[in-house]
Design a protein around this motif. Structure first.
Motif, short mmCIF file in Angstrom:
data_model
loop_
_atom_site.label_atom_id
_atom_site.label_comp_id
_atom_site.label_asym_id
_atom_site.label_seq_id
_atom_site.Cartn_x
_atom_site.Cartn_y
_atom_site.Cartn_z
N ARG A 96 0.60 -1.37 0.01
CA ARG A 96 -0.02 -0.13 -0.03
C ARG A 96 0.84 1.28 -0.10
N ARG A 100 0.81 4.25 -2.84
CA ARG A 100 0.92 5.78 -2.11
C ARG A 100 2.06 6.60 -3.12
N ASP A 101 3.33 6.04 -2.93
CA ASP A 101 4.46 6.54 -3.67
C ASP A 101 4.18 6.68 -5.07
N ARG A 104 1.76 9.81 -5.81
CA ARG A 104 2.07 11.08 -5.14
C ARG A 104 2.50 12.05 -6.37
N GLY A 137 -1.79 10.35 -4.09
CA GLY A 137 -1.11 9.23 -3.34
C GLY A 137 -1.33 9.86 -1.70
N ASP A 138 -1.53 10.85 -1.46
CA ASP A 138 -1.89 11.35 0.16
C ASP A 138 -3.47 10.61 0.26
N ILE A 140 -5.05 7.96 -0.67
CA ILE A 140 -4.90 6.51 -0.45
C ILE A 140 -3.81 6.21 0.68
N SER A 141 -3.09 7.09 1.36
CA SER A 141 -2.29 6.69 2.51
C SER A 141 -2.96 6.44 3.78
N TRP A 153 -8.92 0.03 -2.49
CA TRP A 153 -9.03 1.19 -3.41
C TRP A 153 -8.84 0.96 -4.76
#
Length: 224
Positions: A96, A100-101, A104, A137-138, A140-141, A153
């Protein structure tokens, strides 16, 4: 309908990770029988968990750790073994962070609408709010709902970025769309504004799909 999954921790996903580990461990059975210490040191995360469990089982039964016997022990390991399951879940959590990365760099110029629906024991509850995120990315973090047993997600059939959380009382969902302008502000909005917000926003699916090479949702009546 094809599901464009970004990340999930559902049962099938964890099972798939464990199956991969067991296959990797089986390929190392001969090396493990000949040189267990070196093989364990070189084994990847998860595969080492399976090899160690199989080795202890065979030796504990006072059997010779021959390659075929190790393969049999590996195949017999229960996928619902608590230690194995926890290890697979930990690795999946790292996946995960990877996703996210990956997302981003998709920066957001405008606030994001969050349209959510919670399935509760006494009925459902709908929420709508507008929040600023720097990038996808933020989004789904973090989980928009707490206490979920399984989370996913994905890009849904409307080309929206969608979160689905399953818990013992039901299913919670959230849809994320970017406003076309900043004109609506960032305060929570009333449920009766949903239609206007959908018209004033755009889906995030096209941006995400381009990163992963996902296919576009099939065109159908009622797409936003």
């Amino acid at each position: 309908m094809q599901q464009n999954i970004i990340w999930t921790n559902d049962t099938d996903q964890i099972d798939a990770i464990i199956d991969d580990w067991k296959q990797g461990a089986a390929h190392l059975a001969t090396a493990m029988a000949e040189n267990p210490k070196e093989t364990m040191a070189d084994a990847t995360y998860g595969v080492d968990v399976i090899l160690e469990k199989a080795w202890k089982y065979v030796v504990g039964e006072c059997e010779l750790p021959a390659p075929q016997r190790l393969v049999e022990a590996i195949e017999s390991i229960d996928e619902y073994d608590a230690n194995v399951r926890i290890a697979a879940d930990d690795l999946n959590t790292e996946y995960r962070a990877d996703e996210r990365d990956n997302l981003r760099h998709l920066e957001l110029a405008h606030p994001v609408i969050i349209l959510g629906k919670a399935g509760l024991w006494n009925g459902s509850r709908t929420i709508a709010s507008v929040v600023r995120f720097d990038n996808i990315g933020d989004i789904i973090s973090d989980s928009p709902w707490t206490g979920m047993e399984y989370e996913t997600w994905k890009i849904d059939g409307h080309d929206d970025l969608r979160y689905v959380g399953v818990h013992h009382d039901g299913v919670n969902t959230c849809t994320f769309r970017e406003l076309k302008t900043d004109g609506h502000g960032e305060k929570p909005i009333e449920e009766n504004d949903l239609r206007a917000l959908l018209r004033a926003s755009r889906p995030l699916g096209p941006l995400v799909r381009e990163v992963y090479g996902m296919p576009a949702p099939a065109k159908k009546h009622g797409n936003r």
